[in-house]
Design an enzyme around this catalytic site. Structure first.
Site, mmCIF file in Angstrom:
data_model
loop_
_atom_site.group_PDB
_atom_site.id
_atom_site.type_symbol
_atom_site.label_atom_id
_atom_site.label_comp_id
_atom_site.label_asym_id
_atom_site.label_seq_id
_atom_site.Cartn_x
_atom_site.Cartn_y
_atom_site.Cartn_z
ATOM 1 C CG HIS A 272 5.977 -2.573 -6.468
ATOM 2 N ND1 HIS A 272 4.774 -2.001 -6.119
ATOM 3 C CD2 HIS A 272 5.933 -3.842 -5.965
ATOM 4 C CE1 HIS A 272 4.044 -2.879 -5.457
ATOM 5 N NE2 HIS A 272 4.726 -4.002 -5.341
ATOM 6 C CG HIS B 75 3.520 5.636 -5.394
ATOM 7 N ND1 HIS B 75 3.533 5.399 -6.744
ATOM 8 C CD2 HIS B 75 2.294 5.239 -4.957
ATOM 9 C CE1 HIS B 75 2.381 4.878 -7.115
ATOM 10 N NE2 HIS B 75 1.613 4.760 -6.047
#
Length: 355
Positions: free
Chosen positions: A139, A141
């Protein structure tokens, strides 16, 4: 030898020559036997090495087969900022020990969502070949990355969550100034700026400008230059294409529990127990932006005049419609509760018949 010939009688000289000849024949015979024995030994060693290599190859193939069947799965959650991504990721962290998978955070410099070409290659190589980290949940951005461009055999499973674009921007605006209850002591970039979102809109500030809405589309569009051209119609269409074709499931922040329930049904290897954990766990709603004030209708109306909002909202509505379509075919509601549908297909008329 000449001295022996002088000192020894002819009879003994003949015997000596015969004995020498016999000894030479015997030695040659022994040497030949040793050569044959060495050859046999070398062939035996070679056969043993071949068997070891074949055995190793068989074991590796068996391990690869085992990974293919159960553990050779990678999930990538390229999380969009301020979409309840921390709440969802905390569930993955809480379940990883129990469900036996690894969770890894993709931490890019300055949270830059676009990787350099060389980092793209490194990342794809890491994710696909790092056996010790499989099964893995990554995970971060990071914008969508198309693994097929790099010639890999197995692509990861992409998932994501998006949010109403204005609500996401408002949350991010106050987050930069006041932080959240996840790390309340951390100093934020805009800390000290007390201006409300409405005041920012009225003053035409850059932090609340319509251009700041342009984020969810490029995150789904990916690593193409056009994705990051604000207001690009091509980027919007590419984002829609990727959402439908490259993502297993994309949920919305406003219906996060339903998203988690459907993931648990589709990917129990990772999300078994996730729905109950979200409902009862202490970390499910941990991250809440502090001092957040809802914008006025006037501020909302001003942002909605922008073509950028219209495109981001079109993408959000597209994602919401797709999510609701998938949900309608996966769950049923009864007494205000959602229930997953049981398996609704089976196999028949299987030929040729087995004895």
């Amino acid at each position: 030898m000449g001295l022996l010939r002088i000192m020894m009688p002819p009879k003994f000289q003949l015997l000596a020559v015969l004995a020498f000849g016999v000894a030479m024949v015997f030695l040659e015979n022994q040497i030949q036997k040793l050569e044959e024995s060495r050859g046999k030994l070398e062939r035996a060693i070679a056969r043993h090495e071949v068997r070891e290599i074949e055995q190793r190859h068989t074991m590796d193939s068996a391990r690869d087969l085992q990974l293919d069947e159960s553990d050779d799965v990678i999930v990538i959650y390229n999380r969009v900022p301020k979409t309840a991504s921390t709440s969802f990721t905390n569930i993955a962290y809480d379940l990883c020990g129990k469900n036996r998978y690894h969770v890894l955070h993709i931490n890019t410099t300055k949270n830059n969502p676009v990787m350099s070409l060389q980092d793209q290659v490194r990342f794809v190589r890491n994710v696909t070949s790092w056996r010790e980290m499989k099964p893995g949940f990554y995970h971060g951005h990071v914008a969508f990355l198309d693994f097929t461009k790099f010639g890999v055999k197995r692509k990861p499973i992409y998932i994501n969550v998006i949010r109403d674009p204005i609500e996401r921007l408002v949350s991010y605006y106050y987050f930069l100034r006041f932080g959240d209850d996840y790390r309340p002591g951390l100093r934020r970039r805009k800390q000290g700026d007390k201006k409300t979102f409405d005041e920012c809109v009225a003053a035409g500030g850059s932090d609340c400008a319509a251009e700041k809405l342009w984020l969810q589309i490029p995150f789904f569009c990916g690593h193409y230059s056009e994705c990051w051209n604000v207001g690009s119609r091509w980027a919007l269409e590419q984002a829609k294409y990727n959402l439908v074709n490259e993502y297993l499931l994309v949920g919305v922040t406003e219906e996060l529990e339903d998203f988690i329930m459907m993931l648990e049904a589709a990917l129990p290897r990772y999300f078994r127990g996730a729905t109950e954990l979200y409902r009862t766990g202490k970390k499910s709603h941990l991250r809440k932006t502090s001092e957040k004030k809802p914008p006025t209708k006037e501020s909302i109306a001003k942002l909605q005049q922008s073509d950028i909002w219209k495109m981001e909202n079109e993408f959000y509505e597209f994602a919401l419609e797709q999510f609701q379509f998938v949900r309608a075919h996966a769950v049923r509601e009864k007494d205000g509760e959602l229930y997953l549908l049981a398996q609704n297909f089976f196999y028949e008329k299987i030929y040729p018949k087995m004895n």
